[in-house]
Design a protein around this motif. Structure first.
Motif, PDB file in Angstrom:
ATOM      1  N   ALA A 148       2.195   1.685  -3.327  1.00 21.39           N
ATOM      2  CA  ALA A 148       1.232   2.106  -4.228  1.00 21.39           C
ATOM      3  C   ALA A 148       1.171   3.526  -4.343  1.00 21.39           C
ATOM      4  N   ALA A 149       1.192   4.057  -3.065  1.00 27.88           N
ATOM      5  CA  ALA A 149       1.143   5.507  -2.897  1.00 27.88           C
ATOM      6  C   ALA A 149       2.059   6.211  -3.650  1.00 27.88           C
ATOM      7  N   GLY A 157      -0.508   1.026  -7.992  1.00 27.08           N
ATOM      8  CA  GLY A 157      -0.529   2.632  -7.815  1.00 27.08           C
ATOM      9  C   GLY A 157      -0.858   3.219  -9.004  1.00 27.08           C
ATOM     10  N   LEU A 177      -4.061   5.945  -0.252  1.00 32.14           N
ATOM     11  CA  LEU A 177      -3.963   4.739  -0.234  1.00 32.14           C
ATOM     12  C   LEU A 177      -2.659   4.674   1.107  1.00 32.14           C
ATOM     13  N   GLY A 224       2.367  -2.720  -5.017  1.00 37.45           N
ATOM     14  CA  GLY A 224       2.171  -1.569  -5.123  1.00 37.45           C
ATOM     15  C   GLY A 224       2.515  -0.852  -6.284  1.00 37.45           C
ATOM     16  N   LEU A 282       0.721  -1.043   0.015  1.00 38.66           N
ATOM     17  CA  LEU A 282       0.148  -0.007   0.042  1.00 38.66           C
ATOM     18  C   LEU A 282       0.908   1.331   0.205  1.00 38.66           C
TER      19      LEU A 282
END
Length: 391
Positions: free
Chosen positions: A216-217, A342, A366, A338, A213
């Motif tokens: 991903a951000a 993302g 995220l 991620g 996560l």
């Protein structure tokens, strides 16, 4: 830290340059191959998907392969994929080369992370990971901005050629500096089935999910920085390289600090860095039209993203201690889940009222999800070098 570890970092530098360089090249690739910028962003996700699939698969296959020849083969395959990508005029073919390059990158990282862990004492895995990630952060400081300038001056294809050439000294370094033994021999690990069974451990799945996560951000925002610089801030295209340098410098600082804390004080990094990272992406979205604020916040977000992300990935290596030959692939897969998700999430925001700033808001969302998940399990996330399975 032993010299072979730095030779591995050199190869990671070449591969990191490729993974991140699209942030400064997407508009040119989209224009040249007659696709939208959002569609071109799929190239980042294609690379990440190849990494997700390739990391555990290639790591399982490479358990009985000689480490040196495996790493060398992966680097050469990576270079060949970029040569083909530089020559093609087809977007689907370019996507395919990104997947092939990702498979080679995944195999390399899976073996390299496992090899790195055998080159240092058991309680210094975080430091070893920091050295490897220094190759990635050096790529964001020098390789990616340099590729962006090269792409601006000579076209995006020149950047692909440069990455292919950059792999050659890394290949020589691997040939000269990495032991020839097998990964399985180096770790003395259990059977493959027992290592795969580690994926049923809740604590391992938790830190893998949190790492995914946060990454991903990072990729949601980083992939689409170029339009923010040129359109929202109104700066010339060459300023994209400056912004990428700042992000890279921040990421280097973040990894350097986290490398000293992630082995023994991961909870401090998560507790301090998580909320700041959460606030930073919306702040950047609201202040991106001011170049001075853009420059400062890009540096800060680079530092926070990599400090938090590298700490969580170090936790993956510790929690997967029962899978010594596969732990590197689990960490690689977490990172690249991620990296795949993302940009796809961010691309959906480009057509909304948020426009070019949508990916920054997506990055904040995220991170918020990651922190909400981590909060009830903060004791597990903050655990030191070893931890017990969640009950």
């Amino acid at each position: 830290m032993p010299l072979p570890l730095y030779l591995l970092a050199l190869a990671v530098f070449a591969m990191g340059t490729s993974e991140f360089m699209l942030a400064g090249l997407l508009p040119d690739i989209a224009s040249d191959l007659d696709v939208t910028v959002g569609a071109a962003g799929v190239l980042t996700s294609a690379f990440a998907i190849g990494m997700i699939v390739g990391a555990p698969l290639v790591a399982a296959l490479a358990r009985t392969w000689p480490r040196r020849s495996s790493l060398l083969g992966f680097v050469l395959a990576f270079a060949a994929a970029h040569a083909v990508g530089a020559l093609t005029t087809s977007f689907p073919v370019l996507c395919t080369t990104r997947v092939v390059a990702a498979l080679a990158n995944a195999g390399f990282l899976a073996v390299a992370l496992t090899t790195a862990a055998t080159l240092v004492p058991p309680d210094r895995k975080g430091r070893a990971l920091a050295v490897l990630l220094a190759g990635t952060t050096a790529a964001t400081i020098a390789g990616v901005p340099g590729g962006s300038v090269l792409g601006t001056l000579l076209g995006w294809r020149a950047t692909f050629w440069a990455v292919a050439v950059l792999c050659l000294p890394a290949a020589i370094g691997i040939l000269k500096g990495i032991p020839a033994g097998r990964v399985e021999e180096a770790t003395g690990g259990p059977a493959l089935g027992a290592e795969l069974a580690q994926l049923t451990r809740p604590r391992l799945l938790l830190v893998m999910g949190l790492g995914a996560l946060v990454n991903a951000a990072t990729f949601a925002s980083f992939t689409f920085l170029a339009p923010v610089v040129t359109d929202t801030a109104g700066l010339d295209e060459l300023w994209v390289s400056v912004v990428l340098v700042l992000f890279g410098a921040g990421s280097f600082a973040g990894v350097a600090v986290a490398g000293r804390l992630s082995d023994r004080r991961p909870g401090l990094v998560v507790a301090a860095g998580g909320p700041l990272l959460l606030l930073g992406w919306p702040a950047l979205a609201m202040l991106a039209h001011r170049p001075a604020a853009l420059f400062v916040l890009v540096f800060v977000q680079g530092a926070l993203s990599f400090a938090l992300g590298s700490t969580l990935i170090t936790r993956v290596l510790y929690e997967a201690a029962g899978a010594p030959t596969m732990a590197g692939s689990y960490a690689t897969a977490a990172l690249n889940v991620g990296a795949a998700v993302g940009p796809l999430v961010a691309a959906t925001t480009l057509g909304t009222a948020a426009g070019n700033l949508g990916p920054l808001w997506a990055g904040g969302l995220l991170v918020a999800i990651a922190l909400l998940i981590a909060l009830p399990f903060r004791t597990a996330v903050a655990a030191g070098r070893s931890a017990e399975v969640l009950r």
